[in-house]
Design a protein around this motif. Structure first.
Motif, PDB file in Angstrom:
ATOM      1  N   ALA A  46       0.822  -1.221   0.000  1.00 53.51           N
ATOM      2  CA  ALA A  46       0.000   0.000   0.000  1.00 53.51           C
ATOM      3  C   ALA A  46       0.850   1.263   0.000  1.00 53.51           C
ATOM      4  N   MET A  77      -7.145   1.566   2.541  1.00 59.15           N
ATOM      5  CA  MET A  77      -6.342   0.941   1.483  1.00 59.15           C
ATOM      6  C   MET A  77      -5.288   0.015   2.081  1.00 59.15           C
TER       7      MET A  77
ATOM      8  N   PHE B  30     -11.063  -4.310   1.677  1.00 53.47           N
ATOM      9  CA  PHE B  30     -10.657  -3.588   0.456  1.00 53.47           C
ATOM     10  C   PHE B  30     -11.583  -3.904  -0.724  1.00 53.47           C
ATOM     11  N   GLN B  38      -7.094   1.737  -6.575  1.00 54.68           N
ATOM     12  CA  GLN B  38      -6.017   1.556  -5.594  1.00 54.68           C
ATOM     13  C   GLN B  38      -5.846   0.088  -5.239  1.00 54.68           C
ATOM     14  N   ARG B  39      -6.956  -0.635  -5.195  1.00 53.17           N
ATOM     15  CA  ARG B  39      -6.896  -2.063  -4.861  1.00 53.17           C
ATOM     16  C   ARG B  39      -6.122  -2.843  -5.926  1.00 53.17           C
TER      17      ARG B  39
END
Lengths: 244, 120
Positions: A46, A77, B30, B38-39
Motif C-alpha cells: 500500500a 487501502m 478492500f 487503488q486495490r
C-alpha cells in the motif's frame, strides 16, 4: 547563541490519537518505539497509494496530525495484513493504529460498500454480508446436497449437516458460495465426508465474512461474532473452524 | 498438502514467502471499499510475484484472496487460473464432477472428470 527548542503543535499530547490507541494496546503497541528505518514502508504493497505509507502514517500520528489522519482514505487501502509488524525491529503494531484510525470518522462517512455489507449482516441471524436468511441457506444446502447424492452415487451417504448437536467441528461458510456459486460448496463436503470428519454448519451465524469488523464498528462486530460463536456453543461443537 | 496433491516437483513457492510474503489486497474490507483503482494497484506486487514463479496455476487459500487474485490475473493480462485448494484436492482424488470446475483452466477442464454424464 543557543536557539530555543522548536515546539511541535499546540495540542495536549495526552489527547492525541496516537496516545489514545496506545492505551488500548498491550505494551502500547510499541507505538513510541519507531526508529524511522522504513522497513515497514519498503515492503508494503500500500506504499504510495493516497500519497501515504506506513512509516509516514505513524510519523503523522506521533506528531499529533490527527486532522490529516481523519481526512486520509489510506486506512481503507491498508489491509492490516501484519507484514509491517513482522519486519519491524521494534514490532510496532501499525495495523492496530490503522484499525483505530478507521473509527475516527462517523459511521455514515466510512466506505459505503463496507458499511452496507455490515448492515446486511445485522439484518438477520445468518450474519451474511449478502443478507441471505437462515431459511434460504438451509434450502440451498439441502437442495445441492440431494442433487449430488443422486448424481454421484458414491456420495449417496454424504451429509452437509445444519445445527447438528455435539459435532466436533462447527464450520462457517463464505456467503458467496451458497448464494452465487453453490456447486463450489461440494468439493469441501466431499473431502470432509471421505476424511470421516464430524462437522456441522449453523443455521444461525453460518456466514464467515465479517464486514462489521472491517468497518471498525466494534459493537456490530461483537454482535456478529457473538451470533456465530453463540450458535457453535449452543450446539456444543468442540472446535470452531473459520474457513474464511 | 499442496505438494502431495500436485506432486513435489510441480510446487513452486513465491518469493518472498511465509511472513515476508505480500498480501494480495483482497482483505481488510478492500474488496468492498470502493477504492478499486487503488486495490488493483496494491495487487500489482502480488500479480508480479505470481507471474515470476512461472507456475501454470495459483492456489488461493480463502474466498477473499480468490476473488482478488482472479481479478488481478485478468486485469494484468496474466490470465493464469486461480483455484481453491479444495478443487485440486478433489481433482487429485478423482472425485471432481463436471460442475465443480468453474476455475480450472482449459488444460484441466476435461481431465479425470467424475460422472461426466451429469454435466449441465
Amino acid at each position: 547563541m543557543t536557539l530555543a527548542a522548536i515546539k511541535l503543535g499546540k495540542k495536549n499530547r495526552k489527547n492525541i490519537f496516537l496516545n489514545k490507541v496506545k492505551k488500548l494496546l498491550p505494551e502500547g503497541g510499541n507505538l513510541n518505539a519507531c526508529l524511522t528505518c522504513g522497513a515497514c514502508a519498503s515492503g508494503c504493497p500500500a506504499t504510495g497509494l493516497g500519497d501515504m505509507d506506513p512509516r509516514k502514517f505513524l510519523r503523522m500520528a506521533a506528531l499529533g496530525m490527527d486532522e490529516e489522519i481523519i481526512k486520509s482514505d489510506w486506512p481503507w487501502m491498508c489491509t492490516m495484513c501484519q507484514r509491517c509488524v513482522y519486519v519491524c525491529p521494534m514490532q510496532i503494531d501499525i495495523p492496530q493504529l490503522i484499525f483505530n484510525a478507521r473509527t475516527l470518522r462517523p459511521r455514515d462517512e466510512r466506505p459505503k460498500g463496507i458499511r452496507d455489507s455490515c448492515d446486511m449482516a445485522l439484518r438477520n441471524e445468518s450474519t451474511s454480508a449478502m443478507g441471505t436468511s437462515p431459511q434460504d441457506f438451509e434450502f440451498v444446502v439441502q437442495d445441492v446436497l440431494e442433487e449430488y447424492q443422486e448424481a454421484q452415487p458414491e456420495f449417496a451417504d454424504m451429509q452437509a449437516p445444519i445445527d447438528k448437536k455435539g459435532a466436533q467441528f462447527f464450520l462457517n461458510q463464505n456467503s458467496r458460495e451458497p448464494v452465487t456459486e453453490p456447486d463450489e460448496m461440494v468439493p469441501l463436503w466431499k473431502i470432509l465426508h471421505l476424511a470421516g470428519v464430524d462437522w456441522t454448519y449453523g443455521s444461525r451465524g453460518w456466514a464467515g465474512e465479517n464486514y462489521c469488523m472491517f468497518l471498525a464498528d466494534n459493537d456490530s462486530w461483537e454482535t456478529v461474532t457473538s451470533q456465530t460463536v453463540g450458535q457453535a456453543n449452543k450446539l456444543k461443537s468442540k472446535t470452531f473452524l473459520n474457513t474464511e | 498438502m499442496v505438494k502431495s496433491v500436485v506432486g513435489e516437483e510441480n510446487f513452486i513457492d513465491m518469493q518472498p514467502n511465509r511472513s515476508n510474503n505480500y498480501c494480495c489486497g483482497g482483505g481488510g474490507g478492500f474488496l468492498q471499499s470502493g477504492f478499486k483503482e487503488q486495490r488493483l494497484e496494491y495487487g500489482k506486487m502480488k500479480d508480479s510475484q505470481i507471474k515470476d514463479t512461472g507456475a501454470d496455476y495459483c492456489i488461493a487459500g480463502c474466498h477473499n484472496c480468490h476473488a482478488q487474485i482472479h481479478e488481478l490475473s485478468e486485469h494484468y493480462g496474466g490470465n493464469y487460473p486461480v483455484v481453491h485448494l479444495w478443487t485440486l484436492i478433489c481433482l487429485s482424488l478423482g472425485i471432481l464432477g463436471p460442475n465443480e470446475r468453474e476455475y480450472l483452466g482449459d488444460d484441466l477442464k476435461e481431465v479425470n472428470v467424475f460422472h461426466p454424464e451429469t454435466a449441465f
